[in-house]
Design a protein around this motif. Structure first.
Motif, PDB file in Angstrom:
ATOM      1  N   GLU A 151       1.499  -2.287  12.209  1.00 48.94           N
ATOM      2  CA  GLU A 151       0.752  -2.914  11.118  1.00 48.94           C
ATOM      3  C   GLU A 151       0.513  -4.390  11.426  1.00 48.94           C
ATOM      4  O   GLU A 151       1.454  -5.154  11.633  1.00 48.94           O
ATOM      5  CB  GLU A 151       1.509  -2.740   9.788  1.00 48.94           C
ATOM      6  CG  GLU A 151       0.842  -3.373   8.578  1.00 48.94           C
ATOM      7  CD  GLU A 151      -0.476  -2.718   8.142  1.00 48.94           C
ATOM      8  OE1 GLU A 151      -0.884  -1.699   8.715  1.00 48.94           O
ATOM      9  OE2 GLU A 151      -1.105  -3.252   7.211  1.00 48.94           O
ATOM     10  N   LYS A 152      -0.752  -4.772  11.484  1.00 47.86           N
ATOM     11  CA  LYS A 152      -1.194  -6.165  11.622  1.00 47.86           C
ATOM     12  C   LYS A 152      -0.493  -6.944  12.745  1.00 47.86           C
ATOM     13  O   LYS A 152       0.105  -8.009  12.502  1.00 47.86           O
ATOM     14  CB  LYS A 152      -1.040  -6.884  10.281  1.00 47.86           C
ATOM     15  CG  LYS A 152      -1.771  -6.144   9.149  1.00 47.86           C
ATOM     16  CD  LYS A 152      -2.048  -6.993   7.956  1.00 47.86           C
ATOM     17  CE  LYS A 152      -3.001  -6.295   7.009  1.00 47.86           C
ATOM     18  NZ  LYS A 152      -2.441  -5.661   5.864  1.00 47.86           N
ATOM     19  N   ARG A 180     -19.146   0.426   8.473  1.00 44.86           N
ATOM     20  CA  ARG A 180     -18.098   0.051   7.518  1.00 44.86           C
ATOM     21  C   ARG A 180     -18.243  -1.425   7.151  1.00 44.86           C
ATOM     22  O   ARG A 180     -18.470  -2.274   8.010  1.00 44.86           O
ATOM     23  CB  ARG A 180     -16.744   0.354   8.141  1.00 44.86           C
ATOM     24  CG  ARG A 180     -15.552  -0.121   7.334  1.00 44.86           C
ATOM     25  CD  ARG A 180     -14.989  -1.397   7.911  1.00 44.86           C
ATOM     26  NE  ARG A 180     -13.748  -1.782   7.269  1.00 44.86           N
ATOM     27  CZ  ARG A 180     -13.123  -2.907   7.519  1.00 44.86           C
ATOM     28  NH1 ARG A 180     -13.594  -3.755   8.401  1.00 44.86           N
ATOM     29  NH2 ARG A 180     -12.027  -3.202   6.891  1.00 44.86           N
ATOM     30  N   LEU A 186       0.830  -1.214   0.000  1.00 42.69           N
ATOM     31  CA  LEU A 186       0.000   0.000   0.000  1.00 42.69           C
ATOM     32  C   LEU A 186       0.865   1.265   0.000  1.00 42.69           C
ATOM     33  O   LEU A 186       0.606   2.217  -0.739  1.00 42.69           O
ATOM     34  CB  LEU A 186      -0.922  -0.032   1.226  1.00 42.69           C
ATOM     35  CG  LEU A 186      -1.772   1.203   1.489  1.00 42.69           C
ATOM     36  CD1 LEU A 186      -2.689   1.505   0.308  1.00 42.69           C
ATOM     37  CD2 LEU A 186      -2.596   1.034   2.767  1.00 42.69           C
ATOM     38  N   GLN A 242       4.806  -0.386   3.895  1.00 40.99           N
ATOM     39  CA  GLN A 242       3.535  -0.167   4.601  1.00 40.99           C
ATOM     40  C   GLN A 242       3.285   1.318   4.877  1.00 40.99           C
ATOM     41  O   GLN A 242       4.163   2.014   5.408  1.00 40.99           O
ATOM     42  CB  GLN A 242       3.528  -0.926   5.937  1.00 40.99           C
ATOM     43  CG  GLN A 242       3.609  -2.439   5.793  1.00 40.99           C
ATOM     44  CD  GLN A 242       2.357  -3.056   5.184  1.00 40.99           C
ATOM     45  OE1 GLN A 242       1.349  -2.376   4.950  1.00 40.99           O
ATOM     46  NE2 GLN A 242       2.404  -4.347   4.931  1.00 40.99           N
ATOM     47  N   ASP A 246     -12.936  -0.638   1.696  1.00 36.56           N
ATOM     48  CA  ASP A 246     -13.647  -0.196   2.898  1.00 36.56           C
ATOM     49  C   ASP A 246     -14.826   0.670   2.476  1.00 36.56           C
ATOM     50  O   ASP A 246     -14.675   1.848   2.141  1.00 36.56           O
ATOM     51  CB  ASP A 246     -12.709   0.592   3.818  1.00 36.56           C
ATOM     52  CG  ASP A 246     -11.779  -0.314   4.601  1.00 36.56           C
ATOM     53  OD1 ASP A 246     -12.174  -1.459   4.896  1.00 36.56           O
ATOM     54  OD2 ASP A 246     -10.660   0.118   4.906  1.00 36.56           O
ATOM     55  N   TYR A 263      -7.724   8.258   4.939  1.00 33.42           N
ATOM     56  CA  TYR A 263      -6.577   8.932   5.542  1.00 33.42           C
ATOM     57  C   TYR A 263      -6.518  10.373   5.052  1.00 33.42           C
ATOM     58  O   TYR A 263      -6.925  10.664   3.922  1.00 33.42           O
ATOM     59  CB  TYR A 263      -5.271   8.286   5.090  1.00 33.42           C
ATOM     60  CG  TYR A 263      -5.137   6.788   5.317  1.00 33.42           C
ATOM     61  CD1 TYR A 263      -4.395   6.284   6.373  1.00 33.42           C
ATOM     62  CD2 TYR A 263      -5.718   5.869   4.440  1.00 33.42           C
ATOM     63  CE1 TYR A 263      -4.235   4.908   6.569  1.00 33.42           C
ATOM     64  CE2 TYR A 263      -5.564   4.489   4.630  1.00 33.42           C
ATOM     65  CZ  TYR A 263      -4.831   4.021   5.687  1.00 33.42           C
ATOM     66  OH  TYR A 263      -4.670   2.664   5.873  1.00 33.42           O
ATOM     67  N   LEU A 272      -9.367   3.754   0.478  1.00 35.02           N
ATOM     68  CA  LEU A 272      -9.270   2.363   0.033  1.00 35.02           C
ATOM     69  C   LEU A 272     -10.675   1.869  -0.313  1.00 35.02           C
ATOM     70  O   LEU A 272     -11.527   1.771   0.579  1.00 35.02           O
ATOM     71  CB  LEU A 272      -8.662   1.483   1.141  1.00 35.02           C
ATOM     72  CG  LEU A 272      -7.371   1.973   1.811  1.00 35.02           C
ATOM     73  CD1 LEU A 272      -6.820   0.903   2.758  1.00 35.02           C
ATOM     74  CD2 LEU A 272      -6.323   2.344   0.783  1.00 35.02           C
ATOM     75  N   THR A 313       1.243   2.361   7.144  1.00 34.75           N
ATOM     76  CA  THR A 313       1.202   2.461   8.612  1.00 34.75           C
ATOM     77  C   THR A 313       2.591   2.765   9.180  1.00 34.75           C
ATOM     78  O   THR A 313       2.737   3.612  10.065  1.00 34.75           O
ATOM     79  CB  THR A 313       0.663   1.142   9.207  1.00 34.75           C
ATOM     80  OG1 THR A 313      -0.624   0.896   8.637  1.00 34.75           O
ATOM     81  CG2 THR A 313       0.541   1.202  10.716  1.00 34.75           C
ATOM     82  N   TYR A 346      -5.300  -5.448  10.607  1.00 36.56           N
ATOM     83  CA  TYR A 346      -5.369  -3.976  10.527  1.00 36.56           C
ATOM     84  C   TYR A 346      -4.093  -3.294  11.012  1.00 36.56           C
ATOM     85  O   TYR A 346      -3.313  -3.884  11.767  1.00 36.56           O
ATOM     86  CB  TYR A 346      -6.518  -3.466  11.424  1.00 36.56           C
ATOM     87  CG  TYR A 346      -7.871  -3.952  11.026  1.00 36.56           C
ATOM     88  CD1 TYR A 346      -8.613  -3.283  10.053  1.00 36.56           C
ATOM     89  CD2 TYR A 346      -8.416  -5.098  11.608  1.00 36.56           C
ATOM     90  CE1 TYR A 346      -9.872  -3.737   9.684  1.00 36.56           C
ATOM     91  CE2 TYR A 346      -9.683  -5.557  11.240  1.00 36.56           C
ATOM     92  CZ  TYR A 346     -10.395  -4.870  10.276  1.00 36.56           C
ATOM     93  OH  TYR A 346     -11.638  -5.319   9.903  1.00 36.56           O
ATOM     94  N   GLY A 347      -3.976  -2.003  10.662  1.00 44.82           N
ATOM     95  CA  GLY A 347      -3.030  -1.127  11.333  1.00 44.82           C
ATOM     96  C   GLY A 347      -3.647  -0.761  12.678  1.00 44.82           C
ATOM     97  O   GLY A 347      -4.827  -0.410  12.749  1.00 44.82           O
ATOM     98  N   GLY A 403      -9.843   2.368   5.939  1.00 39.14           N
ATOM     99  CA  GLY A 403      -9.255   2.968   4.746  1.00 39.14           C
ATOM    100  C   GLY A 403      -9.625   4.382   4.339  1.00 39.14           C
ATOM    101  O   GLY A 403     -10.018   4.635   3.194  1.00 39.14           O
ATOM    102  N   ILE A 429      -7.159   1.003  12.128  1.00 39.12           N
ATOM    103  CA  ILE A 429      -7.251   1.967  11.020  1.00 39.12           C
ATOM    104  C   ILE A 429      -8.166   1.407   9.933  1.00 39.12           C
ATOM    105  O   ILE A 429      -8.068   0.244   9.548  1.00 39.12           O
ATOM    106  CB  ILE A 429      -5.848   2.236  10.440  1.00 39.12           C
ATOM    107  CG1 ILE A 429      -4.981   2.937  11.495  1.00 39.12           C
ATOM    108  CG2 ILE A 429      -5.923   3.047   9.149  1.00 39.12           C
ATOM    109  CD1 ILE A 429      -3.540   3.138  11.076  1.00 39.12           C
TER     110      ILE A 429
END
Ligand code: G1P
Length: 289
Positions: A198-199, A260, A114, A237, A137, A215, A134, A239, A177-178, A213, A211
């Motif tokens: 991140e994840k 969402r 990403l 990433q 989402d 930003y 994103l 994030t 997810y972040g 999608g 987080i």
């Protein structure tokens, strides 16, 4: 000028292959999967337009030409529909298209993550803050403005130029997810973070604030992304780049109003269709009453 009114650009990373929706994504970009009669990416563009966005940067890849065609004008179809007295459809078709000069299509040559996709848009963001959306989402706010419009409204009050939409997820879901490492209370609508991961595995997650999608990012994020450092999953990433900016810029999570749906999987996509159908039916009934 307020900070928020500077946000005129959105970046859509739409180069991903959509493996989970094979075989249809063999020839249909996953962003063109329908929610009722509109593709997912169209809802994002509508949400962005509502938020005052004027420049739309699509970071695409192989097999994504359908997205360009969709937002292009189709004069002969509009004429044909008008001549057949199908003016409502002609209007619908016309409304989809973006004005010339509003859209920019950039290719992401390799699927490096990403963060890499966003960095492909670096020359086009004009050194201004910009939004990222994103399309997987899908966020529906039944009774008010979309998630991005809400965020842009809140941006002037946030204590950071780096903002992302946030929702609370079950502990076992953190690895998708972040995740925020909150700096203080997570109760309100704006949530400051002192770190981002991140994840993370559930047992290592610093919170359950995830987080989603949407930003708003300062242009400095591009310098960080262009360093090309890899993180979780061996990918570049977003994030991680946001986390790197925290000492200087801080980070603000925004708890949006709305539902969402994760349209990156079958269940979320079906639920999104059901929700959109119910909402449209209600609107039609109200109009008829
Ligand atoms: C991306 C981001 C992640 C974010 C998520 C939201 O992950 O890397 O931080 O929480 O989107 O949907 P992806 O779902 O693309 O793996």
């Amino acid at each position: 000028m307020t900070q928020a009114s500077q946000i005129k650009t959105v970046v859509f990373p739409v180069g991903g292959s959509g493996t989970r929706f094979l075989p249809i994504t063999k020839s249909v970009p996953k962003e063109m999967l329908p929610i009722l009669d509109q593709p997912l990416i169209h809802y994002c563009v509508q949400e962005a337009r509502e938020a005052g966005i004027e420049r739309f940067i699509f970071v695409t890849g192989r097999g994504k030409v359908a997205i360009e065609d969709f937002f292009d004008r189709d004069i002969s179809l509009e004429r044909e529909l008008t001549e057949k007295n199908k003016r409502d459809y002609a209007k619908k078709v016309r409304e989809v298209s973006l004005e010339s000069g509003q859209m920019i299509y950039v290719r992401q040559p390799e699927p490096l993550g990403l963060g890499h996709a966003i960095a492909c848009a670096a020359p086009w963001v004009n050194n201004e803050p910009f939004a990222v959306m994103l399309p997987d989402d899908f966020i529906l706010n039944k009774n008010g403005p979309g998630a991005l419009a809400q965020m842009i409204e809140a941006y002037d009050y946030a204590k950071s130029p780096c903002m992302a939409a946030v929702m609370t997820v079950p502990q076992e879901a953190t690895s998708s997810y972040g995740i925020l490492d909150p700096a203080g209370s997570t109760e309100g609508q704006l949530i400051a973070a002192k770190g981002l991961v991140e994840k993370p595995k559930p047992e290592l997650a610093p919170s359950c604030e995830a987080i989603v999608g949407r930003y708003i990012l300062p242009p400095q994020i591009m310098d960080e992304l262009l360093k090309g450092k890899t993180g979780a999953g061996g990918e570049i990433q977003l994030t991680d780049a946001m986390a790197k900016l925290i000492p200087e810029n801080g980070f603000c999570g925004y708890r949006y109003v709305g539902d969402r749906y994760d349209c990156g999987n079958h269940e979320g996509w079906l639920q999104a269709n059901n929700a959109a159908f119910a909402l449209r039916k209600k609107a039609e009934e109200e109009k008829a009453a």
